[in-house]
Scaffold this motif. Structure first.
Motif, short mmCIF file in Angstrom:
data_model
loop_
_atom_site.label_atom_id
_atom_site.label_comp_id
_atom_site.label_asym_id
_atom_site.label_seq_id
_atom_site.Cartn_x
_atom_site.Cartn_y
_atom_site.Cartn_z
N GLY A 75 0.80 -1.21 0.00
CA GLY A 75 0.00 0.00 0.00
C GLY A 75 0.84 1.26 0.00
O GLY A 75 2.05 1.24 -0.22
N VAL A 76 0.18 2.41 0.24
CA VAL A 76 0.85 3.71 0.26
C VAL A 76 1.37 3.97 1.67
O VAL A 76 0.58 4.06 2.60
N LEU A 102 2.04 10.01 -1.19
CA LEU A 102 0.95 10.53 -2.01
C LEU A 102 0.41 11.81 -1.38
O LEU A 102 0.04 11.84 -0.21
N VAL A 103 0.38 12.90 -2.18
CA VAL A 103 -0.19 14.17 -1.74
C VAL A 103 -1.47 14.39 -2.54
O VAL A 103 -1.42 14.59 -3.76
N ILE A 123 7.20 10.08 -5.20
CA ILE A 123 6.26 11.08 -4.68
C ILE A 123 5.23 11.33 -5.77
O ILE A 123 5.58 11.57 -6.92
N GLU A 124 3.95 11.28 -5.39
CA GLU A 124 2.88 11.56 -6.35
C GLU A 124 1.99 12.67 -5.81
O GLU A 124 1.54 12.62 -4.67
N VAL A 125 1.78 13.68 -6.67
CA VAL A 125 0.93 14.81 -6.32
C VAL A 125 -0.23 14.80 -7.31
O VAL A 125 -0.04 14.74 -8.51
N ARG A 126 -1.45 14.89 -6.80
CA ARG A 126 -2.59 14.86 -7.71
C ARG A 126 -3.70 15.80 -7.23
O ARG A 126 -3.65 16.35 -6.14
N GLY A 127 -4.70 15.96 -8.11
CA GLY A 127 -5.88 16.76 -7.76
C GLY A 127 -5.54 18.20 -7.48
O GLY A 127 -4.75 18.83 -8.17
N GLY A 128 -6.14 18.74 -6.42
CA GLY A 128 -5.92 20.14 -6.09
C GLY A 128 -4.74 20.38 -5.19
O GLY A 128 -4.57 21.50 -4.67
#
Length: 808
Positions: A75-76, A102-103, A123-128
């Motif tokens: 998992g994360v 995950l951000v 590192i993963e950045v998504r959405g707002g």
């Protein structure tokens, strides 16, 4: 390392809450914490999947970097959904389908976090989410270093990707991060990858290097702006743009690239300002397709390590260079294909090993106030539809200043060529062009050399101190108005095509310039009396030559094919003499088979047969291969192919291993240019030269299928089968007889066993192997007989089984 405790320092003022608290797990501490609380994590390994949903501070102990490991089994490991602060943590992920950190929301700060993982992303950045990420490192040999997706953003300062199994930093789905002073290296994909409409990237002071792919890749309507960045030591292109991509490079350095430094395609747009491109293996700038455009201002492109043009513009693309320098390269600027255009203003092109500016295939080039120095050719407008303008340009220290050939029609205004080794301006092979106010000084050849009756227009041009003469024109040549020279002979006129000096010597032989080769006579070579081509009288009749062919060992099917073709030609000739129609016989052939099966020998005899029948002038054989036809840059290949064809006029052009002209991974290989030139020459001069292409059977089948234009020029394919052991024995017997040796009883049988057992790999040479075997036997025989004090005649001539070489 065992799991430690978590101390939560509460910032709330309620009297019902304690100021601090100790918790045995991170999950419990996060559950108890509120916005503004500080969670200080004791050293240890925490096998928990954390989700931070409040604006807390999550940090390791001061002075112990790396002592806190967040490392669940799957998992994360760490998910942030708030404007939290995460500091001094070591995050480890093991799930290849999930990110390590995950951000998903908020504007958190990630400071001094180290991610060591084999996850889908470090590192993963998504959405707002709009994080600020400072001094973080990612080591992820299993996936992407940093992924910013689906509208995500944020600022990444002084971060480092130390390894990535895919892209170092990937941006897509409308995301738009900013990078400041970051380093990306040892990625197995692109260093920076930006993909998709509305996706964007801004990078300042960053470095991308040691990546197994492109350094920067912008595709699919994405955009990026790089300032003061370095891209170097990639295995693929330095920067690639594709499909409506937009990129601005300002004050950047692209260097040590084995392929193209910058490659643009499919309507991409690049703005390049005050940047340097150097040490590239292919093109410095490679610009392709309609709508693709480069605008370069105050840039420098230099020190090529390959054999390709520094700037390549093709397939309808556009390049604009203003106040740029291009130097120490094989070729400076190549513009080719209809619709392609290059505009060069106030720029320097120098230290060019071949051609500074080449315009071909209907392209256009506009040069204003430019300086060309130290090149083989200053500018070359190559063919029909190619043109443009050179205005107020200077060309200095070249072999030839400007060449115009094969229907090209440029305009040259107020240009000066100084100290060319050959001609200042050279026009041949149907070239045109308008020259107005141009000047040539101190030429080692002619000033203006126009041959082949080219209808060039010269107005107010001048020459000074040209060693072979200021103006040299053929009859019915250029249109000349108000041109002057410091030579006493004057200027040749458009009305007569001869100089004033030569008009006073009408009894002298006229020295009309003749076309030689693809481009006519070489610049600087004054043609004298045209060389007469005298047909060589055949020394033998066709029957005598066919007799030699029949005497060759084996090749029964080949002999039948050649004899049938010869009979067709002979009967056709007799029908013509009788006033009857003769069937058209295509004489070009394809020879297939292994090395050493007699292909070259049969080609030589075939040429001699055709000469004896009066079909060819001399029947001589010119044998060439890829290295004799293919040059290092566009244009040189056509010249080499033309020269080989000219050497074969009246005879046979034999191209061995012809399939090498069309390799399976050809890409931009110049072999195709040799094929295209050859096909046209075969059509234009079908009676002058017989062409035979030869090579391995399977490879020649592929060659002919890939190039139907070539296949249609050949009448038949003749297959040369491998020699049988008995035929190889016969060749050895012939060699022995010719050199006055004899095979002892039993030697023939030993040779049959030897040739039967001999490995028939790719290096096996058939007839060549038989001859080499005989030579080895003679050498071993000499070593044996040299020990005899008084050898007999039998000793000196007999070859025994023990003289055979060892099997490889």
């Amino acid at each position: 390392m065992a799991q430690g405790t978590v101390q939560v320092t509460h910032t709330g003022t309620s009297r019902w809450r304690r100021r601090t608290g100790e918790y045995a797990s991170l999950a419990a501490a996060l559950e108890a914490a509120s916005d503004g609380d500080v969670l200080t994590i004791a050293p240890g390994t925490y096998r928990e999947n954390l989700v931070v949903q409040r604006a807390v501070t999550l940090r390791g102990p001061e002075g112990s970097p790396g002592s806190v490991r967040i490392a669940p089994s799957d998992g994360v490991p760490l998910t942030v959904r708030s404007s939290a602060v995460v500091q001094d943590l070591h995050v480890e992920g093991q799930d290849s389908a999930a990110p390590a950190l995950l951000v998903e929301d908020g504007a958190p700060e990630l400071i001094d976090v180290r991610v060591v993982t084999r996850s889908a992303a470090g590192i993963e950045v998504r959405g707002g989410a709009r994080p600020t990420v400072r001094r973080c490192t990612v080591d992820n040999p299993g996936g992407i270093g940093i992924a910013v997706l689906d509208g995500g953003g944020g600022v990444f300062e002084e971060c480092e990707i130390v390894s990535a199994g895919q892209s170092g930093i990937a941006v897509r789905g409308g995301a738009h991060p900013r990078l400041e002073r970051c380093r990306v290296h040892h990625a197995s994909g692109a260093g920076l990858s930006v993909t998709g409409e509305h996706s964007g990237l801004e990078a300042i002071g960053c470095e991308v290097y040691e990546v197994k792919g492109s350094g920067v890749q912008i595709t699919g309507r994405a955009a990026a702006h790089l300032t003061d960045c370095d891209v170097h030591r990639t295995t693929s292109d330095g920067v690639t743009l594709d499909t409506d991509a937009v990129l601005t490079l300002a004050d950047c350095r692209i260097h040590d690239i084995p392929e193209n430094a910058i490659d643009l395609r499919s309507r991409s747009v690049l703005t390049l300002t005050r940047s340097t491109v150097r040490q590239f293996g292919r093109n410095g700038l490679s610009v392709w397709d309609p709508g693709t455009r480069v605008d370069a201002n105050q840039c420098e492109i230099h020190d090529s390590t390959g054999d390709y043009p520094a700037v390549w513009v093709s397939d309808g693309a556009t390049a604009v260079l203003e106040s740029c320098r291009v130097h120490d390269v094989p070729d400076a600027l190549f513009v080719l294909d209809r619709g392609s255009r290059a505009d060069v203003v106030d720029s320097d092109l120098s230290q060019v090993r071949n051609t500074a500016v080449s315009v071909s295939d209907g392209a256009t080039a506009q040069l204003d106030d430019c300086r060309i120095r130290d090149a083989a050719t200053g500018a070359w407008f190559r063919d029909h539809g190619s043109g443009g303008t050179l205005a107020n340009c200077t060309v200095d220290g070249v072999q030839t200043g400007v060449i115009v050939t094969k229907g090209a029609d440029p305009t040259l205004e107020r240009c000066t060529v100084t100290s060319p080794a050959e001609a200042g301006f050279y026009v041949s092979a149907g070239g045109r062009g308008s020259l107005h106010g141009c000047r040539v000084t101190d030429s080692g050849g002619y000033g203006f050399h126009v041959i082949d009756g080219c209808r060039t227009t010269l107005k107010k041009c001048r020459t000074e101190r040209c060693a072979r003469g200021g103006f040299e024109f053929a009859e019915d040549g250029p249109l000349v108005e108000d041109c002057t020279s410091d030579e006493s002979g004057g200027v040749r006129t458009a009305a007569t095509g001869v100089s004033a000096a030569s008009r006073t010597q009408e009894s002298a032989p006229q020295t009309a310039t003749q076309s030689v080769g693809l481009l006519g006579a070489l610049p600087g070579q004054r043609a004298t009396e045209p060389e007469k081509s005298v047909a060589a009288e055949p020394s033998r009749s066709s029957k005598a030559v066919l007799g030699e062919l029949d005497a060759l060992v084996g090749l029964d099917s080949v002999k039948r094919e050649v004899r049938a073709l010869t009979d067709m030609i002979e009967v056709g000739r007799r029908r013509q003499l009788a006033g009857l129609k003769a069937a058209s016989v295509r004489r070009h052939l394809v020879f297939t088979g292994s090395p050493g099966t007699g292909k070259t020998t049969v080609a030589r005899l075939y040429g001699e047969i055709l000469a004896s029948l009066g079909v060819l002038e001399s029947g001589h054989l010119v044998e060439v291969s890829r290295v004799d036809l293919v040059g290092e840059h566009i244009g040189s290949t056509a010249i080499r192919t033309q020269e080989a064809f000219d050497r074969a006029r009246g005879g046979v052009l034999f191209i061995d291993e012809a399939y090498a002209l069309s390799p399976e991974d050809s890409g931009r290989d110049f072999g195709r240019e040799a094929i295209d030139t050859l096909v046209k020459l075969m059509e234009d001069h079908r009676e002058a030269v017989v062409v035979i292409v030869a090579g391995y059977t399977a490879e020649m089948k592929r060659f002919l299928s890939v190039n139907p234009g070539v296949a249609s020029r050949f009448s038949r394919t003749i297959t040369f089968s491998d020699y049988a052991p008995e035929e190889l024995l016969r060749i050895v017997e012939q060699q022995a007889e010719e050199h006055e040796y004899r095979l002892d009883t039993g030697t023939g049988e030993a040779l049959l066993k030897y040739f039967t057992a001999l490995p028939k790999g790719p290096a096996f040479g058939n007839g060549r192997t038989a001859r080499q075997t005989f030579e080895s036997m003679v050498e071993r025989h000499a070593g044996r007989v040299a020990q005899f004090e008084e050898p007999s005649t039998d000793d000196l001539t007999l070859l025994y089984p023990e003289d055979l070489p060892e099997l490889p």
